[in-house]
Design a protein around this motif. Structure first.
Motif, PDB file in Angstrom:
ATOM      1  N   ALA A 114      -2.363 -19.299  19.949  1.00 21.14           N
ATOM      2  CA  ALA A 114      -1.326 -19.487  20.966  1.00 21.14           C
ATOM      3  C   ALA A 114       0.063 -19.493  20.341  1.00 21.14           C
ATOM      4  N   ALA A 115       0.153 -19.893  19.083  1.00 19.22           N
ATOM      5  CA  ALA A 115       1.450 -19.963  18.407  1.00 19.22           C
ATOM      6  C   ALA A 115       1.845 -18.648  17.738  1.00 19.22           C
ATOM      7  N   LEU A 116       0.911 -17.740  17.586  1.00 19.23           N
ATOM      8  CA  LEU A 116       1.180 -16.479  16.902  1.00 19.23           C
ATOM      9  C   LEU A 116       1.887 -15.490  17.831  1.00 19.23           C
ATOM     10  N   PRO A 117       2.561 -14.485  17.268  1.00 20.81           N
ATOM     11  CA  PRO A 117       3.104 -13.410  18.107  1.00 20.81           C
ATOM     12  C   PRO A 117       1.991 -12.744  18.909  1.00 20.81           C
ATOM     13  N   SER A 118       2.357 -12.094  20.004  1.00 21.68           N
ATOM     14  CA  SER A 118       1.353 -11.512  20.899  1.00 21.68           C
ATOM     15  C   SER A 118       0.505 -10.467  20.172  1.00 21.68           C
ATOM     16  N   HIS A 119      -0.779 -10.434  20.505  1.00 20.96           N
ATOM     17  CA  HIS A 119      -1.699  -9.461  19.931  1.00 20.96           C
ATOM     18  C   HIS A 119      -2.814  -9.196  20.936  1.00 20.96           C
ATOM     19  N   ASP A 120      -3.430  -8.010  20.818  1.00 25.25           N
ATOM     20  CA  ASP A 120      -4.460  -7.596  21.768  1.00 25.25           C
ATOM     21  C   ASP A 120      -5.865  -7.992  21.327  1.00 25.25           C
ATOM     22  N   VAL A 121      -6.130  -7.862  20.020  1.00 23.93           N
ATOM     23  CA  VAL A 121      -7.463  -8.144  19.512  1.00 23.93           C
ATOM     24  C   VAL A 121      -7.363  -8.893  18.191  1.00 23.93           C
ATOM     25  N   VAL A 122      -8.457  -9.578  17.848  1.00 27.26           N
ATOM     26  CA  VAL A 122      -8.600 -10.258  16.561  1.00 27.26           C
ATOM     27  C   VAL A 122      -9.720  -9.566  15.800  1.00 27.26           C
ATOM     28  N   CYS A 123      -9.472  -9.274  14.537  1.00 27.51           N
ATOM     29  CA  CYS A 123     -10.499  -8.647  13.694  1.00 27.51           C
ATOM     30  C   CYS A 123     -10.438  -9.279  12.304  1.00 27.51           C
ATOM     31  N   LEU A 124     -11.279 -10.294  12.100  1.00 30.45           N
ATOM     32  CA  LEU A 124     -11.324 -11.010  10.827  1.00 30.45           C
ATOM     33  C   LEU A 124     -12.595 -10.608  10.093  1.00 30.45           C
ATOM     34  N   THR A 125     -12.455  -9.929   8.983  1.00 37.05           N
ATOM     35  CA  THR A 125     -13.609  -9.368   8.276  1.00 37.05           C
ATOM     36  C   THR A 125     -13.748  -9.971   6.887  1.00 37.05           C
ATOM     37  N   ARG A 126     -14.916  -9.733   6.266  1.00 34.08           N
ATOM     38  CA  ARG A 126     -15.211 -10.135   4.889  1.00 34.08           C
ATOM     39  C   ARG A 126     -14.903 -11.616   4.644  1.00 34.08           C
ATOM     40  N   MET A 127     -15.374 -12.459   5.559  1.00 33.42           N
ATOM     41  CA  MET A 127     -15.143 -13.897   5.419  1.00 33.42           C
ATOM     42  C   MET A 127     -16.356 -14.563   4.773  1.00 33.42           C
ATOM     43  N   PRO A 128     -16.205 -15.165   3.602  1.00 32.01           N
ATOM     44  CA  PRO A 128     -17.310 -15.929   2.997  1.00 32.01           C
ATOM     45  C   PRO A 128     -17.549 -17.220   3.766  1.00 32.01           C
ATOM     46  N   VAL A 129     -18.805 -17.639   3.819  1.00 30.33           N
ATOM     47  CA  VAL A 129     -19.123 -18.851   4.598  1.00 30.33           C
ATOM     48  C   VAL A 129     -18.782 -20.121   3.831  1.00 30.33           C
ATOM     49  N   THR A 130     -18.584 -20.026   2.524  1.00 33.04           N
ATOM     50  CA  THR A 130     -18.187 -21.190   1.733  1.00 33.04           C
ATOM     51  C   THR A 130     -17.041 -20.813   0.811  1.00 33.04           C
ATOM     52  N   LEU A 131     -16.336 -21.835   0.317  1.00 35.83           N
ATOM     53  CA  LEU A 131     -15.157 -21.644  -0.513  1.00 35.83           C
ATOM     54  C   LEU A 131     -15.327 -22.370  -1.840  1.00 35.83           C
ATOM     55  N   ASP A 132     -14.674 -21.846  -2.875  1.00 29.49           N
ATOM     56  CA  ASP A 132     -14.671 -22.548  -4.158  1.00 29.49           C
ATOM     57  C   ASP A 132     -13.854 -23.825  -4.039  1.00 29.49           C
ATOM     58  N   PRO A 133     -14.372 -24.949  -4.547  1.00 25.03           N
ATOM     59  CA  PRO A 133     -13.582 -26.190  -4.535  1.00 25.03           C
ATOM     60  C   PRO A 133     -12.431 -26.094  -5.525  1.00 25.03           C
ATOM     61  N   PRO A 134     -11.440 -26.975  -5.409  1.00 22.09           N
ATOM     62  CA  PRO A 134     -10.352 -26.987  -6.397  1.00 22.09           C
ATOM     63  C   PRO A 134     -10.890 -27.240  -7.798  1.00 22.09           C
ATOM     64  N   GLU A 135     -10.158 -26.801  -8.776  1.00 20.60           N
ATOM     65  CA  GLU A 135     -10.570 -26.992 -10.161  1.00 20.60           C
ATOM     66  C   GLU A 135     -10.698 -28.480 -10.466  1.00 20.60           C
ATOM     67  N   GLY A 136     -11.830 -28.840 -11.061  1.00 15.35           N
ATOM     68  CA  GLY A 136     -12.062 -30.222 -11.427  1.00 15.35           C
ATOM     69  C   GLY A 136     -12.644 -31.080 -10.333  1.00 15.35           C
ATOM     70  N   ALA A 137     -12.791 -30.514  -9.115  1.00 16.20           N
ATOM     71  CA  ALA A 137     -13.349 -31.300  -8.008  1.00 16.20           C
ATOM     72  C   ALA A 137     -14.840 -31.514  -8.217  1.00 16.20           C
ATOM     73  N   VAL A 138     -15.299 -32.664  -7.815  1.00 22.83           N
ATOM     74  CA  VAL A 138     -16.711 -33.004  -7.927  1.00 22.83           C
ATOM     75  C   VAL A 138     -17.342 -32.873  -6.546  1.00 22.83           C
TER      76      VAL A 138
END
Length: 380
Positions: A114-138
């Motif tokens: 809702a806050a973004l400029p107007s757009h017709d479609v969303v296309c989010l690709t190549r999204m990994p389901v998990t992320l690397d934690p910060p360095e040193g995180a347990v």
């Protein structure tokens, strides 16, 4: 979540301080240095309008590098980074990510769009389901909240090697015949001349490496009847720029495998936190083919990453068969598509029909002729 402020930056350069926020989970591709190299090359020619989302409270909770481009006559919301970025994901506070369930993610996404400029479609690709934690995180890996968006679809998987305590424990899991053949190729190559693994550690060495790698990759793409991406100026310019970037918490890694001083294989990738990214690898042809120099280069990089104490050797996205010979871990990837406007919904119906037509055309000759006739014509 209601207490968080939301700001949107219209350029990568303007968002630089927030893109460099320490302590966030994510991948190297969401850092300012990488995105700026892309923006100065591909982004400048693609006319993409950056819309980088930052959510913050007392400290920054999430940075989401998005942009809007025009494709098939539609204003399309997508990740910045284009084809040179393997993983599209936010940089996010681990505790914030773990606090979000599917309902919260959907509400968060509605607030963002809702806050973004107007757009017709969303296309989010190549999204990994998990992320690397910060360095040193347990703790365990961090969930990617965007993978909880309603209607996400599976979109392949990325392959990697998770290193055991001993290198021999890794090689012991490889197919015996494959590993024996790899060792035999190395012995035969050593009979030709002294083998040296050379890391480009200055500007001159990196420039020479890039020249060799471009030549090797272009030849290979032409041999396999694939698009020679280095013939595209923006693609070539990006890798020139990438080789020069200064990456916080990591570095660009360029190297070659030399025989008697001649480079027979080359690689350009990066190291970020505890992950080695294998991005672009090439090898010489002709008389060098019988030594499998690309395979030897891969094994040499694996060994170096292990000796350096890294935890993951990442082959990233792509279905190349050689990755299965090495990989011992898979990471699912997902995509999210959404039609926002009536124009977007109509176009989505057309694109779905087109994709089904293409799939069916692989089995029906007269449909293949129609698909070829339609190729390249505007969607409308």
């Amino acid at each position: 979540m209601d207490e968080l402020t939301l700001r949107i930056y219209p350029s990568v350069r303007a968002a630089a301080p927030d893109l460099e926020t320490p302590g966030l989970a994510g991948y190297a591709f969401a850092r300012h240095a990488w995105l700026q190299a892309w923006a100065d090359t591909f982004g400048a020619q693609a006319h993409i309008e950056p819309a980088i989302v930052v959510m913050a409270g007392v400290r920054i909770q999430m940075v989401l590098p998005l942009g809007i481009t025009r494709r098939n006559g539609l204003r399309t919301l997508e990740f910045l980074g284009g084809i040179v970025t393997d993983y599209n994901a936010p940089a996010i506070d681990p505790d914030f990510a773990r606090s979000l369930d599917a309902t919260a993610v959907q509400a968060l996404w509605r607030r963002i769009t809702a806050a973004l400029p107007s757009h017709d479609v969303v296309c989010l690709t190549r999204m990994p389901v998990t992320l690397d934690p910060p360095e040193g995180a347990v703790g365990e890996r961090v969930p990617n909240p965007l993978a909880l968006l309603p209607g996400v679809n599976a979109a392949g998987q990325a392959r990697s090697v998770t290193f055991p305590d001993r290198y021999e424990a890794l090689t012991g899991t490889l197919r015996p015949r494959f590993w024996a053949d790899t060792q035999r190729c190395r012995r035969r190559l050593a009979e030709v001349g002294p083998i040296a693994f050379v890391v480009a550690d200055d500007d001159a060495g990196m420039r020479a490496l890039i020249v060799s790698l471009k030549r090797m990759k272009s030849r290979r793409w032409r041999e396999t009847h694939s698009k020679d991406w280095f013939a595209v100026p923006a693609f070539s310019d990006f890798y020139d720029a990438m080789a020069r970037i200064d990456l916080p918490e990591g570095r660009i890694h360029g190297s070659s495998l030399n025989v008697s001083g001649t480079a027979v294989a080359a690689h350009l990738g990066l190291v970020y936190r505890s992950r080695f990214y294998l991005l672009l690898i090439g090898w010489e042809a002709d008389g060098w083919r019988r030594f499998s120099t690309g395979r030897l280069m891969t094994e040499t990089l694996l060994r170096q990453a292990f000796d350096e104490g890294l935890r993951v050797f990442d082959f990233t996205v792509g279905e190349e068969a050689y990755k299965d010979d090495w990989a011992n871990a898979l990471m699912p990837l997902v995509r999210y598509d959404e039609a926002i406007t009536a124009r977007g919904r109509f176009a989505t119906v057309l694109m779905t029909a087109r994709d089904r037509l293409r799939a069916r055309a692989t089995q029906v000759a007269w449909l293949r002729r129609i698909v070829r006739w339609l190729a390249g014509r505007p969607l409308a």
